[in-house]
Design a protein around this motif. Structure first.
Motif, PDB file in Angstrom:
ATOM      1  N   LYS A  21      15.317  12.014  -9.869  1.00  0.00           N
ATOM      2  CA  LYS A  21      15.942  12.904  -8.889  1.00  0.00           C
ATOM      3  C   LYS A  21      15.958  12.237  -7.511  1.00  0.00           C
ATOM      4  CE  LYS A  21      15.139  17.471  -6.741  1.00  0.00           C
ATOM      5  NZ  LYS A  21      14.209  18.629  -6.733  1.00  0.00           N
ATOM      6  N   VAL A  22      14.910  11.428  -7.243  1.00  0.00           N
ATOM      7  CA  VAL A  22      14.744  10.791  -5.934  1.00  0.00           C
ATOM      8  C   VAL A  22      14.353   9.325  -6.112  1.00  0.00           C
ATOM      9  CG1 VAL A  22      13.306  10.750  -3.841  1.00  0.00           C
ATOM     10  CG2 VAL A  22      14.049  12.952  -4.793  1.00  0.00           C
ATOM     11  N   LEU A  23      14.973   8.446  -5.306  1.00  0.00           N
ATOM     12  CA  LEU A  23      14.489   7.081  -5.159  1.00  0.00           C
ATOM     13  C   LEU A  23      13.797   6.981  -3.810  1.00  0.00           C
ATOM     14  CD1 LEU A  23      14.356   4.010  -5.901  1.00  0.00           C
ATOM     15  CD2 LEU A  23      16.510   3.770  -4.616  1.00  0.00           C
ATOM     16  N   PHE A  24      12.568   6.482  -3.813  1.00  0.00           N
ATOM     17  CA  PHE A  24      11.776   6.378  -2.590  1.00  0.00           C
ATOM     18  C   PHE A  24      11.475   4.913  -2.315  1.00  0.00           C
ATOM     19  CE2 PHE A  24       7.910   6.180  -0.130  1.00  0.00           C
ATOM     20  CZ  PHE A  24       7.941   7.283   0.713  1.00  0.00           C
ATOM     21  N   LEU A  25      11.952   4.413  -1.170  1.00  0.00           N
ATOM     22  CA  LEU A  25      11.689   3.018  -0.816  1.00  0.00           C
ATOM     23  C   LEU A  25      11.014   2.921   0.547  1.00  0.00           C
ATOM     24  CD1 LEU A  25      14.965   1.109  -1.847  1.00  0.00           C
ATOM     25  CD2 LEU A  25      12.809   1.304  -3.134  1.00  0.00           C
ATOM     26  N   ILE A  26      10.127   1.935   0.662  1.00  0.00           N
ATOM     27  CA  ILE A  26       9.484   1.622   1.933  1.00  0.00           C
ATOM     28  C   ILE A  26      10.312   0.550   2.623  1.00  0.00           C
ATOM     29  CG2 ILE A  26       7.373   0.797   3.045  1.00  0.00           C
ATOM     30  CD1 ILE A  26       6.869   3.380   1.555  1.00  0.00           C
ATOM     31  N   HIS A  27      10.966   0.910   3.726  1.00  0.00           N
ATOM     32  CA  HIS A  27      11.790  -0.075   4.447  1.00  0.00           C
ATOM     33  C   HIS A  27      10.892  -1.162   5.026  1.00  0.00           C
ATOM     34  CE1 HIS A  27      14.730  -1.048   7.958  1.00  0.00           C
ATOM     35  NE2 HIS A  27      15.073  -1.733   6.894  1.00  0.00           N
ATOM     36  N   SER A  28       9.757  -0.729   5.568  1.00  0.00           N
ATOM     37  CA  SER A  28       8.861  -1.665   6.266  1.00  0.00           C
ATOM     38  C   SER A  28       7.465  -1.529   5.676  1.00  0.00           C
ATOM     39  CB  SER A  28       8.842  -1.326   7.754  1.00  0.00           C
ATOM     40  OG  SER A  28       8.806   0.101   7.943  1.00  0.00           O
ATOM     41  N   GLU A  29       7.137  -2.434   4.746  1.00  0.00           N
ATOM     42  CA  GLU A  29       5.828  -2.403   4.082  1.00  0.00           C
ATOM     43  C   GLU A  29       4.835  -3.122   4.996  1.00  0.00           C
ATOM     44  OE1 GLU A  29       2.945  -1.684   2.716  1.00  0.00           O
ATOM     45  OE2 GLU A  29       4.222  -0.805   1.156  1.00  0.00           O
ATOM     46  N   SER A  30       4.196  -2.352   5.859  1.00  0.00           N
ATOM     47  CA  SER A  30       3.364  -2.961   6.910  1.00  0.00           C
ATOM     48  C   SER A  30       2.109  -3.608   6.347  1.00  0.00           C
ATOM     49  CB  SER A  30       2.983  -1.905   7.946  1.00  0.00           C
ATOM     50  OG  SER A  30       2.264  -0.847   7.324  1.00  0.00           O
ATOM     51  N   LEU A  76       0.811  -1.227   0.000  1.00  0.00           N
ATOM     52  CA  LEU A  76       0.000   0.000   0.000  1.00  0.00           C
ATOM     53  C   LEU A  76       0.838   1.269   0.000  1.00  0.00           C
ATOM     54  CD1 LEU A  76      -2.938   1.281   0.422  1.00  0.00           C
ATOM     55  CD2 LEU A  76      -2.231   1.485   2.809  1.00  0.00           C
ATOM     56  N   TRP A  77       1.929   1.289   0.767  1.00  0.00           N
ATOM     57  CA  TRP A  77       2.583   2.566   1.064  1.00  0.00           C
ATOM     58  C   TRP A  77       3.298   3.173  -0.135  1.00  0.00           C
ATOM     59  CZ3 TRP A  77       0.177   4.786   4.566  1.00  0.00           C
ATOM     60  CH2 TRP A  77      -0.416   4.035   5.592  1.00  0.00           C
ATOM     61  N   GLY A  78       3.857   2.303  -0.984  1.00  0.00           N
ATOM     62  CA  GLY A  78       4.454   2.835  -2.212  1.00  0.00           C
ATOM     63  C   GLY A  78       3.390   3.497  -3.077  1.00  0.00           C
ATOM     64  N   LYS A  79       2.212   2.846  -3.153  1.00  0.00           N
ATOM     65  CA  LYS A  79       1.108   3.431  -3.940  1.00  0.00           C
ATOM     66  C   LYS A  79       0.720   4.799  -3.368  1.00  0.00           C
ATOM     67  CE  LYS A  79      -1.278  -0.702  -5.746  1.00  0.00           C
ATOM     68  NZ  LYS A  79      -0.623  -1.796  -4.967  1.00  0.00           N
ATOM     69  N   ARG A  80       0.689   4.878  -2.038  1.00  0.00           N
ATOM     70  CA  ARG A  80       0.316   6.132  -1.382  1.00  0.00           C
ATOM     71  C   ARG A  80       1.318   7.246  -1.753  1.00  0.00           C
ATOM     72  NH1 ARG A  80      -2.922   7.295   3.291  1.00  0.00           N
ATOM     73  NH2 ARG A  80      -4.121   5.463   2.671  1.00  0.00           N
ATOM     74  N   ALA A  81       2.602   6.864  -1.793  1.00  0.00           N
ATOM     75  CA  ALA A  81       3.634   7.846  -2.150  1.00  0.00           C
ATOM     76  C   ALA A  81       3.471   8.302  -3.599  1.00  0.00           C
ATOM     77  CB  ALA A  81       5.026   7.253  -1.926  1.00  0.00           C
ATOM     78  N   VAL A  82       3.071   7.374  -4.479  1.00  0.00           N
ATOM     79  CA  VAL A  82       2.819   7.752  -5.882  1.00  0.00           C
ATOM     80  C   VAL A  82       1.664   8.750  -5.952  1.00  0.00           C
ATOM     81  CG1 VAL A  82       1.948   6.894  -8.100  1.00  0.00           C
ATOM     82  CG2 VAL A  82       3.758   5.646  -6.916  1.00  0.00           C
ATOM     83  N   THR A 127       8.921  -6.608  12.695  1.00  0.00           N
ATOM     84  CA  THR A 127       7.975  -5.803  13.490  1.00  0.00           C
ATOM     85  C   THR A 127       6.514  -6.032  13.112  1.00  0.00           C
ATOM     86  OG1 THR A 127       8.446  -4.035  11.931  1.00  0.00           O
ATOM     87  CG2 THR A 127       9.622  -3.970  14.029  1.00  0.00           C
ATOM     88  N   VAL A 128       6.258  -6.424  11.866  1.00  0.00           N
ATOM     89  CA  VAL A 128       4.885  -6.713  11.435  1.00  0.00           C
ATOM     90  C   VAL A 128       4.885  -8.027  10.649  1.00  0.00           C
ATOM     91  CG1 VAL A 128       2.875  -5.954  10.128  1.00  0.00           C
ATOM     92  CG2 VAL A 128       4.291  -4.257  11.321  1.00  0.00           C
ATOM     93  N   THR A 129       4.207  -9.017  11.204  1.00  0.00           N
ATOM     94  CA  THR A 129       4.184 -10.347  10.596  1.00  0.00           C
ATOM     95  C   THR A 129       2.851 -10.579   9.898  1.00  0.00           C
ATOM     96  OG1 THR A 129       5.696 -11.254  12.243  1.00  0.00           O
ATOM     97  CG2 THR A 129       4.256 -12.830  11.110  1.00  0.00           C
ATOM     98  N   THR A 130       2.909 -11.041   8.661  1.00  0.00           N
ATOM     99  CA  THR A 130       1.687 -11.356   7.912  1.00  0.00           C
ATOM    100  C   THR A 130       1.525 -12.870   7.833  1.00  0.00           C
ATOM    101  OG1 THR A 130       3.076 -10.997   5.958  1.00  0.00           O
ATOM    102  CG2 THR A 130       1.496  -9.269   6.506  1.00  0.00           C
ATOM    103  N   THR A 182      10.585   4.556   7.141  1.00  0.00           N
ATOM    104  CA  THR A 182      10.856   3.535   8.168  1.00  0.00           C
ATOM    105  C   THR A 182       9.766   3.537   9.252  1.00  0.00           C
ATOM    106  OG1 THR A 182      12.151   5.065   9.544  1.00  0.00           O
ATOM    107  CG2 THR A 182      13.368   3.826   7.859  1.00  0.00           C
ATOM    108  N   VAL A 183       8.553   3.924   8.877  1.00  0.00           N
ATOM    109  CA  VAL A 183       7.491   4.114   9.877  1.00  0.00           C
ATOM    110  C   VAL A 183       7.321   2.878  10.755  1.00  0.00           C
ATOM    111  CG1 VAL A 183       5.007   4.430  10.211  1.00  0.00           C
ATOM    112  CG2 VAL A 183       6.243   5.922   8.626  1.00  0.00           C
ATOM    113  N   ALA A 184       7.251   1.700  10.128  1.00  0.00           N
ATOM    114  CA  ALA A 184       6.928   0.489  10.904  1.00  0.00           C
ATOM    115  C   ALA A 184       8.161  -0.295  11.342  1.00  0.00           C
ATOM    116  CB  ALA A 184       6.006  -0.416  10.092  1.00  0.00           C
ATOM    117  N   SER A 185       9.344   0.243  11.129  1.00  0.00           N
ATOM    118  CA  SER A 185      10.551  -0.547  11.437  1.00  0.00           C
ATOM    119  C   SER A 185      11.549   0.158  12.341  1.00  0.00           C
ATOM    120  CB  SER A 185      11.265  -0.923  10.132  1.00  0.00           C
ATOM    121  OG  SER A 185      11.529   0.243   9.356  1.00  0.00           O
ATOM    122  N   LEU A 186      11.613   1.492  12.290  1.00  0.00           N
ATOM    123  CA  LEU A 186      12.734   2.170  12.949  1.00  0.00           C
ATOM    124  C   LEU A 186      12.807   1.826  14.438  1.00  0.00           C
ATOM    125  CD1 LEU A 186      15.050   4.204  12.196  1.00  0.00           C
ATOM    126  CD2 LEU A 186      13.756   5.791  13.638  1.00  0.00           C
TER     127      LEU A 186
END
Lengths: 446, 446
Positions: B200-209, B158-164, B373-376, B235-239
Motif C-alpha cells: 500500500k505504501v513505499l517508504f524511502l529514506i531520502h537522507s540516511e544520516s 538505521l532509519w529504515g529499520k526504525r520505520a520497520v 548534508t551528512v558526510t561519512t 527527508t529529515v537530514a536533507s530537506l
C-alpha cells in the motif's frame, strides 16, 4: 560531488526510461536542479535551453515571509500558555547543544530532580515527553493500555472526553464515569465504578480547565490499590499550583504540561510512572503503539534506571525547551513548592473576592471543587461574552478565555498560572474585566 | 476559597474513613498542605503539632537546580541539531502568545507558505507536527497505515529499520527492501519490490544520516503510481540542502525535522500530504491510533482546508518554536532555495576535497550516492575514533559524530546543515579533524 549529483540525475533518467515512466516535467525539473546545485560556469553554459528556462520554474518563494514577524507582548490570563519569566525567556534563546552532550545530560538530570520535587515522588521513571501536554496523555495511555483493557475515565468536562476518544483510538475499552460539568466526582462514586467495572486503569482529571473544577484525589489511590487498579492523573492545569503528592497519594502515573504553573513555554510534557505502572509496562503482551512514547526506550535516553547503564540515542529532543524548563523548575524550587501553592491560593482568593464584588457569579458552586489555577465565571444575562474577551484583548492586550467544550458560551475562564498568580495581575485583569463588561453592556463599537 | 481548600481536605479525610483506606501518612500530608496553601496566621496558630512537624516533610527541593545552567556555545558539525542563526535564537525568546491568537494564526500561515516552498508543493495539507522529526515518521505511518497494511521499507541504515519497528508497533506488515549500508536502492530493485509485494505504501529514506547515503528519488513516484502505491519519503537530514520537488516527483507524503538544514531548534516536524494520501486518510476503515497526530483534527487547527472553515482548538503547540521556525524559513526564503542547495553542494565539495587531502576515505563509494548534508568518513586503521571526537569537543568545542547503528565504530560523521554549510566552517572542522587524528596517533592524553 557535483559530478556525482549530475550523475544521480542522469542515472535516474536512464532508469526512468527503463521503467517506461518518462515524464517530461520530471525530466525538465531534474535537469533544472543541476545549475541550482552547481557552481561551475562551464556546466551552466552547457545546459539545454529547456533547462535554463526551467530553472525559473521552481515554485516562487512566499512574499509573506519578507514581512517582519509580529509577536506583541500580552498578559496571558487564560488557561494557558501563561507568560514566562525573563529568566526562562532568556534560557530558551541559548545556542543549541547536541542531545548526547554531557551538558545536555546534566540539564536532563536537573530536570528529573526538579520534576520529582514538583510531583513529590521518588519514582526513577520521572522524565519529559518531547511534545505538548496532550502527548503526555497519549504517553500514559499508550504505555499502560493494551487492546481491550478496561479504563474507567472520570468525565466532568472536555478532558475526560478527550481521554475516552484516545482510549478508543488505541483499541482499549473506556468506561465513562460521568459527572455534571462543574462538579467533582466523589470517592463513593469512584468506588462504585471500580467495584462495578473492575477496570485496569482509573483515569482522573485533577484540573478540569474547561469547567474550573479540581478533583479531590486524597484517598482515591487507596481505593485503586484495594481494587487492584492503576491510578492515573492528568495534572496539566494544576501541578505546582495546588498540593499534589504522587507517592503519598498512591498515584501510579501522572503527567502535566510545561506551559501552565511551571511557567515554561508549551511543547514539553513532564511525566512520572510509579513501580506498579512500570511493572504493567514491562509485562505487556502487545507492542506499545508508538516509538517516541515507548517508555522502555525513552527512559534509557533519560537514564531513569541504573546510572551505570549508558544512555542510548532514542530521538532528538527540543533542547532549548529543556533549557527553559530547567530554568522554570529552578525558579520554582528557589521559591519553594509550598510558597508557590500559597501564592496561587492567595491569588485565587483575591480573584474570587473581586469577581463577587463585580456582581458576577462563579460557575463552580461548591467552594471545595474550585480550581485555584483556572477560574470559571458565569457570563451574565444579556452579555455577549465574545465582545468582552475581544475588548480585553484589543484594548488591554490581556487574554481571558471563553468556555471550552461543554462550557462554551456559558463562562469566562481566567487563569492564574506561574508568574501571573500575583495580586497585581489579579487586579489588572479584574479592572479590565470590569471595563469589558461595561463596554459590552453599552453595545459600543471596538 | 481557602476555606474551600480546607474543606476539600476534610471531606477527603471523611470519605477516606468511609472507604476504610485510612493512611496516617496521607492524613498527615493532607493536613500538612493546609498552611502551605494558607495565608491566615490564625489558622497556622491553630494547627496541630503533627501538622506543623509534617510541613517540613514535603520532599526537599533538589540542590542541583541552585547551580547556574551551563550551555557553552559550540560549533555543531554533527548530523544535527545544527547551530541556529542569531535571528532564529532571538525569535525563540519572544514572549508567549496564545495558540488561538490572531498573531499565532498569522505565523502558522506564514510557516505553511514557507514549507510549501521548501517542499516544492502546493499541497493544502502542509503543516507542522508538534514534536521532533521522529514524531513526523509516526504521523505519516499512523495516518496512512491500518492493521495488516503492507508497507515496503527501504533499509540501508538505521532509519529504515526504525520505520520497520514502528510499522510493527502499529500492527502493519512491513516488508524490508534491504540494501548494503552505504549504497542507495536502484529503481530496478524498487520496481521488483513493488511488483512482488504490491504494498500500500513505499517508504524511502531520502537522507540516511547513519550512513551518509542520499537515495535518488526521480522516477520512483512514477513507479508508485504505476503500481498503485503511496510514495512516502523521510527527508529529515536533507530537506533544503538538496533539490527536492514533492509535486513533480509525485511524492505522496513527506516529513522533515526543524533542526537540520532549515536551521531552527529541534522539536518540530514539518510534514505534507498530497491528494492521494489525503484520500487514503479520509477513507480509513479503522481509527487513527493517535489524537495529537490525527491529521483529520490537526489540519483544522492549522486551517489547511477551506479558509472559511474556522480553526478549532486541537492542542497547545510549542509557540516559541513556531517563532523560530518562521524566522528560519524567512532566512531560507530570502537566500533562495536554489542558492541554499548550491551553498550546501559547494560546502560538501570542499569538505570531500579536504577529506581526501588529509589522506582519508569517504565511506560511501559511489559519488552519486553521497549525501551533501551528512558526510561519512572511514575511521583509519589503528585510530580510536572516540579519542578524535573527544579531542574536537574538548579542545575546540566542535561536535563531529561517530557512526550510528550499522556504522558505529566504522565512520566519523560530519554534518553541513543550514548556517554551518559554509567554506569557513568546513575549513575549521577539517583543521580540527587533522589535529584530532594527530592527537589520536600520538596516543596523547587529553
Amino acid at each position: 560531488m557535483l559530478k556525482g549529483f549530475v550523475g544521480t540525475v542522469q542515472r535516474a533518467l536512464i532508469n526512468q526510461r527503463k521503467c517506461y515512466a518518462s515524464s517530461s516535467a520530471v525530466l525538465a525539473r531534474a535537469y533544472s536542479t543541476r545549475p541550482a546545485a552547481d557552481n561551475r560556469r562551464l556546466e551552466i553554459d552547457t545546459m539545454s535551453q529547456e533547462a535554463n528556462r526551467k530553472i525559473n520554474s521552481v515554485f516562487a518563494p512566499p512574499s509573506v515571509l519578507a514581512n517582519p514577524m509580529n509577536v506583541p507582548v500580552k498578559l496571558l490570563m487564560g488557561p494557558g500558555p501563561t507568560n514566562v519569566s525573563p529568566r526562562v525567556m532568556q534560557a530558551s534563546s541559548n545556542q543549541m547543544l547536541g542531545h548526547m552532550h554531557a551538558e545536555t545530560f546534566q540539564i536532563m538530570d536537573e530536570i528529573k530532580a526538579g520534576l520529582r520535587y514538583v510531583f513529590q515522588t521518588s519514582n526513577p521513571w520521572t522524565l519529559v515527553v518531547s511534545g505538548p501536554g496532550h502527548l503526555g496523555m497519549e504517553a500514559v495511555l499508550v504505555n499502560l493500555l493494551e487492546p481491550g483493557d478496561k479504563v474507567l475515565i472520570g468525565i466532568n468536562g472536555l478532558w475526560g472526553k478527550r481521554a475516552v476518544d484516545l482510549a478508543n483510538k488505541l483499541g482499549a475499552s473506556p468506561i465513562p464515569l460521568e459527572q455534571e460539568t462543574g462538579k467533582s466526582i466523589s470517592l463513593d462514586e469512584i468506588e462504585q465504578g471500580l467495584s462495578k467495572h473492575k477496570p485496569k486503569v482509573l483515569f482522573l482529571i485533577h484540573s478540569e480547565s474547561s469547567s474550573g473544577v479540581m478533583q479531590p484525589l486524597v484517598g482515591v489511590g487507596d481505593l485503586c490499590r484495594k481494587h487492584d487498579c492503576l491510578f492515573v492523573v492528568d495534572t496539566v492545569a494544576s501541578l505546582g499550583g495546588v498540593p499534589f503528592f504522587m507517592d503519598d497519594w498512591n498515584v501510579d502515573a501522572v503527567y502535566t504540561g510545561s506551559q501552565k504553573v511551571i511557567g515554561a513555554p508549551p511543547g514539553l510534557s513532564p511525566i512520572s510512572f510509579g513501580p506498579r505502572a512500570v511493572e504493567v509496562i514491562k509485562t505487556r503482551k502487545t507492542l506499545i503503539k508508538s516509538y517516541l512514547l515507548d517508555m522502555n526506550e525513552l527512559t534509557i535516553q533519560w537514564q531513569c534506571g541504573d546510572p551505570s547503564i549508558p544512555r542510548i540515542y532514542h530521538h532528538t529532543p527540543p533542547v532549548n525547551l529543556f533549557y527553559a524548563l530547567r530554568e522554570a523548575l529552578a525558579e520554582l524550587t528557589e521559591e519553594g513548592l509550598e510558597n508557590v501553592w500559597k501564592r496561587h491560593a492567595q491569588a485565587a482568593a483575591r480573584l474570587h473576592a473581586g469577581i463577587h464584588s463585580l456582581g458576577l457569579k462563579l460557575f463552580v458552586q461548591d467552594e471545595s471543587d474550585r480550581l485555584p489555577t483556572v477560574t470559571t465565571i458565569l457570563v451574565p444575562e444579556g452579555i455577549d461574552w465574545k465582545r468582552v474577551v475581544q475588548f480585553l484583548m484589543e484594548k488591554h492586550l490581556i487574554e481571558i478565555a471563553g468556555g471550552l467544550g461543554p462550557t462554551v458560551g456559558k463562562v469566562f475562564r481566567i487563569g492564574l498560572l506561574g508568574c501571573n498568580a500575583t495580586p497585581e495581575k489579579v487586579d489588572r485583569v479584574l479592572q479590565a474585566l470590569k471595563e469589558g463588561l461595561e463596554f459590552a453592556k453599552l453595545q459600543g463599537h471596538l
